[in-house]
Scaffold this active site. Structure first.
Site, PDB file in Angstrom:
ATOM      1  N   VAL A  91     -46.189  11.280 -46.683  1.00  0.00           N
ATOM      2  CA  VAL A  91     -44.779  11.651 -46.551  1.00  0.00           C
ATOM      3  C   VAL A  91     -44.682  13.141 -46.244  1.00  0.00           C
ATOM      4  CG1 VAL A  91     -42.549  11.755 -47.745  1.00  0.00           C
ATOM      5  CG2 VAL A  91     -44.133   9.910 -48.261  1.00  0.00           C
ATOM      6  N   CYS A  92     -43.716  13.512 -45.393  1.00  0.00           N
ATOM      7  CA  CYS A  92     -43.360  14.914 -45.173  1.00  0.00           C
ATOM      8  C   CYS A  92     -41.841  14.960 -44.972  1.00  0.00           C
ATOM      9  CB  CYS A  92     -44.109  15.505 -43.981  1.00  0.00           C
ATOM     10  SG  CYS A  92     -43.641  14.798 -42.391  1.00  0.00           S
ATOM     11  N   GLN A  93     -41.313  16.045 -44.475  1.00  0.00           N
ATOM     12  CA  GLN A  93     -39.862  16.158 -44.331  1.00  0.00           C
ATOM     13  C   GLN A  93     -39.293  15.218 -43.268  1.00  0.00           C
ATOM     14  OE1 GLN A  93     -39.034  17.941 -47.412  1.00  0.00           O
ATOM     15  NE2 GLN A  93     -37.328  17.972 -46.044  1.00  0.00           N
ATOM     16  N   GLY A  95     -41.514  13.303 -40.851  1.00  0.00           N
ATOM     17  CA  GLY A  95     -42.438  12.263 -40.411  1.00  0.00           C
ATOM     18  C   GLY A  95     -43.513  12.691 -39.442  1.00  0.00           C
ATOM     19  N   LEU A 120     -39.001  12.389 -45.604  1.00  0.00           N
ATOM     20  CA  LEU A 120     -38.117  12.500 -46.756  1.00  0.00           C
ATOM     21  C   LEU A 120     -36.650  12.431 -46.340  1.00  0.00           C
ATOM     22  CD1 LEU A 120     -38.267  12.851 -49.836  1.00  0.00           C
ATOM     23  CD2 LEU A 120     -38.000  15.307 -49.477  1.00  0.00           C
TER      24      LEU A 120
END
Length: 133
Positions: A91-93, A95, A120
């Site tokens: 997961v990141c901010q 994608g 996220l």
């Protein structure tokens, strides 16, 4: 025409970098939806790895996620995820970093790695819970 012939290397590099920048956007559909991620977490006890930087992670992350910045992934992933067959969700901010992280993890031999499509931001848009460090 003369400009194109004289600068063909620069044009090739510019086109290649443009394709590299568009790749995560075009590949966005291959990640998990927030609902699919919840099912994977509940049914298969997926390990959630947030590849954001520590300050981003502190501002908000998926509940139960472990922070492992993308730059440290190759060195420390095996310490965080003991089994290479365990389900892992990156997961990141938005994608893009998590898609790169998932590809890196696959190269390291992890078999069941996926990325959260939209990151996220998509998680929060789906009204899923977030915790702050």
């Amino acid at each position: 025409m003369k400009f194109l012939l004289d600068n063909w290397m620069l044009i090739t590099v510019a086109l290649a970098s443009g394709v590299a920048l568009l790749f995560p956007v075009l590949n966005k559909g291959s990640g998990l939806s927030p609902q699919d991620m919840v099912q994977l977490m509940n049914r298969e006890k997926a390990i959630v790895i947030d590849v954001c930087e520590p300050d981003e992670f502190a501002r908000g992350h998926v509940i139960g996620a472990k922070n492992l910045p993308l730059g440290q992934l190759e060195d420390k992933l095996a310490q965080v995820v003991k089994s290479k067959s365990a389900p892992v969700v990156m997961v990141c901010q938005v994608g893009a970093r998590s898609a790169r992280a998932a590809a890196t993890a696959r190269k390291l031999g992890f078999e069941n790695v996926q990325s959260l499509a939209g990151g996220l931001n998509a998680w929060q848009a789906a009204s899923m819970p977030v915790e702050k460090a």
